[in-house]
Design an enzyme around this catalytic site. Structure first.
Site, PDB file in Angstrom:
ATOM      1  CG  ASP A   1     -27.005 -51.414 -57.967  1.00 46.63           C
ATOM      2  OD1 ASP A   1     -26.364 -52.230 -56.815  1.00 46.63           O
ATOM      3  OD2 ASP A   1     -26.316 -52.153 -58.799  1.00 46.63           O
TER       4      ASP A   1
ATOM      5  CG  ASP B   1     -29.867 -46.478 -62.437  1.00 44.57           C
ATOM      6  OD1 ASP B   1     -30.280 -47.459 -61.951  1.00 44.57           O
ATOM      7  OD2 ASP B   1     -28.500 -46.834 -62.590  1.00 44.57           O
TER       8      ASP B   1
ATOM      9  CB  CYS C   1     -21.221 -26.628 -71.808  1.00 46.01           C
ATOM     10  SG  CYS C   1     -20.932 -28.112 -70.165  1.00 46.01           S
TER      11      CYS C   1
ATOM     12  CB  CYS D   1     -18.666 -28.356 -67.921  1.00 46.59           C
ATOM     13  SG  CYS D   1     -18.040 -29.088 -69.898  1.00 46.59           S
TER      14      CYS D   1
ATOM     15  CB  CYS E   1     -18.204 -26.616 -72.901  1.00 48.36           C
ATOM     16  SG  CYS E   1     -18.909 -27.880 -73.291  1.00 48.36           S
TER      17      CYS E   1
ATOM     18  CG  HIS F   1     -19.524 -31.969 -72.136  1.00 42.78           C
ATOM     19  ND1 HIS F   1     -20.561 -30.591 -72.683  1.00 42.78           N
ATOM     20  CD2 HIS F   1     -20.573 -32.695 -73.336  1.00 42.78           C
ATOM     21  CE1 HIS F   1     -20.758 -30.546 -72.977  1.00 42.78           C
ATOM     22  NE2 HIS F   1     -21.171 -32.088 -73.448  1.00 42.78           N
TER      23      HIS F   1
HETATM   24 ZN   LIG Z   1     -19.628 -29.149 -71.259  1.00 40.62          ZN
END
Ligand SMILES: [Zn+2]
Length: 375
Positions: free
Chosen positions: A93, A264, A302, A304, A307, A333
């Site tokens: 930015d 963003d 999920c 990730c 998880c 997550h």
């Molecule tokens: Zn997750």
């Protein structure tokens, strides 16, 4: 203007679209979300975490980096990509949003503000904002714009919008780095006439892409959507549109539906630090007592790290005891969730099913064990 950063629209579904943003550090499939690396770091996450979560491009804050460690230091170490250990695309930015939150002295030349680090007086002009970003070396730089707190008299909003235009011309005139794009910024508050004027005039200056600024500052979703509809209609089809500071799930879906490409926000990672989970079943606090003995992950589906490996009970324990790992695992997550929402948008638009995807996601988020939706 740079030819090193390009954009092509690939699929359309109504006004929503997918595209490909090409940069010297790789391509970004849009619509895309940019995690915010305020001080050159997305808090608690390293560059490998970001990549594993599906991050394509990150945002860094010029305001913070120009003060600490300084653009000279970053430049001497090979630029932001090398400094941050992130070899994929970066957008910075201009510093405008942070500077204006400090209530600076503003004149036609630029702004004068006090450093949040040592209280020293700092001047920032549109030309300096370009120079600093050329030395930081992101793939995409933003012009220094003029922000006003809303609500404000229409004359105040008009004056800020028109000064933003004059500053945009000055920024374009000094931007020289051919491997970097410079984006203009549309301002004008929630006044549609001012927004239309700003969008048309900024588009006429011929930037490589366009930020839509001054949103996510307390306006209603309806006001924001009305502004987006108006502005998008004035911006060129073939250039990326970036809604600055927007990152909540419902807001991003609204903006994607309206043909916006980039977003963003500190939202996913800031909420994580406060123990808040974003999920398909709505957003909620991991601190709730009911999770104390809950052996299930946040979301079975999920992919990730959090998880795959950890239970809600463990995450709750980490937050209850103030362990540093708690914010980190929830950031992994929440970022994965947000980036998957955008990936879902891209897939749905490509197959002509965006509205069905959107309503399915919203229905799921309204149906779960969530608290009042977080905003
Ligand atoms: Zn997750």
């Amino acid at each position: 203007m740079s030819e090193a950063v390009g954009f092509s629209v690939e699929h359309r579904d109504g006004v929503a679209r997918t595209g490909m943003l090409s940069t010297p550090h790789g391509s970004v499939a849009t619509p895309a979300f940019l995690p915010v690396g305020t001080r050159g770091t997305v808090r608690t996450l390293d560059s490998r975490d970001l990549a594993e979560a599906g991050t394509q491009i990150v945002l860094a804050n010029t305001y913070h980096l120009m003060l600490r460690p300084g653009a000279d230091v970053v430049e001497s170490l090979g630029g932001l990509h090398a400094f941050m250990g992130w070899e994929r695309p970066i957008l910075t930015d201009s510093g405008g949003f942070q500077v204006f939150s400090l209530e600076p002295t503003v004149d036609e030349d630029g702004v004068v503000f006090r450093s949040a680090y040592d209280g020293s007086e700092v001047r920032l002009t549109p030309e300096q904002a370009v120079d600093i970003q050329e030395r930081l070396g992101p793939d995409i730089a933003m012009v220094l714009d003029v922000l006003v707190g809303l609500p404000a008299p229409v004359e105040t909003v008009r004056a800020a919008m028109q000064r933003t235009l004059r500053w945009a011309e000055r920024a374009l005139a000094v931007h020289t780095r051919s491997d970097q794009a410079l984006f203009g910024i549309v301002q004008g508050g929630t006044d549609l006439d001012l927004r239309l004027e700003s969008a048309a005039a900024t588009a006429a200056l011929g930037f490589g892409g366009f930020g839509i600024g001054g949103l996510s500052v307390g306006e209603s979703a309806e006001e924001r959507n009305t502004v987006l509809d108006a502005v998008v209609g004035e911006l060129p089809e073939a250039k990326p549109r970036y809604v600055m500071g927007l990152g909540d799930t419902e807001g991003v879906l609204d903006a994607v539906e309206r043909g916006c490409d980039l977003f963003d926000c500190v939202w996913p990672t800031r909420l994580a630090r406060h123990g808040k989970v974003l999920s398909r079943l709505g957003d909620y606090s991991i601190r709730r007592a009911e999770f104390a003995g809950d052996g299930a992950p946040i979301d079975e589906e999920c992919p990730c790290l959090t998880c795959r490996r950890y239970s809600r009970a463990y995450l709750r324990h980490l937050h209850a005891t103030g362990e540093m790992l708690g914010p980190r695992l929830l950031s992994v997550h929440n970022l994965t969730f947000t980036l998957r929402v955008l990936a879902g948008c891209r897939e749905a638009i490509s197959s002509g099913g965006f509205l069905a995807y959107r309503s399915g996601l919203l229905a799921g988020r309204a149906s779960g064990p969530s608290e009042t939706p977080l905003r």
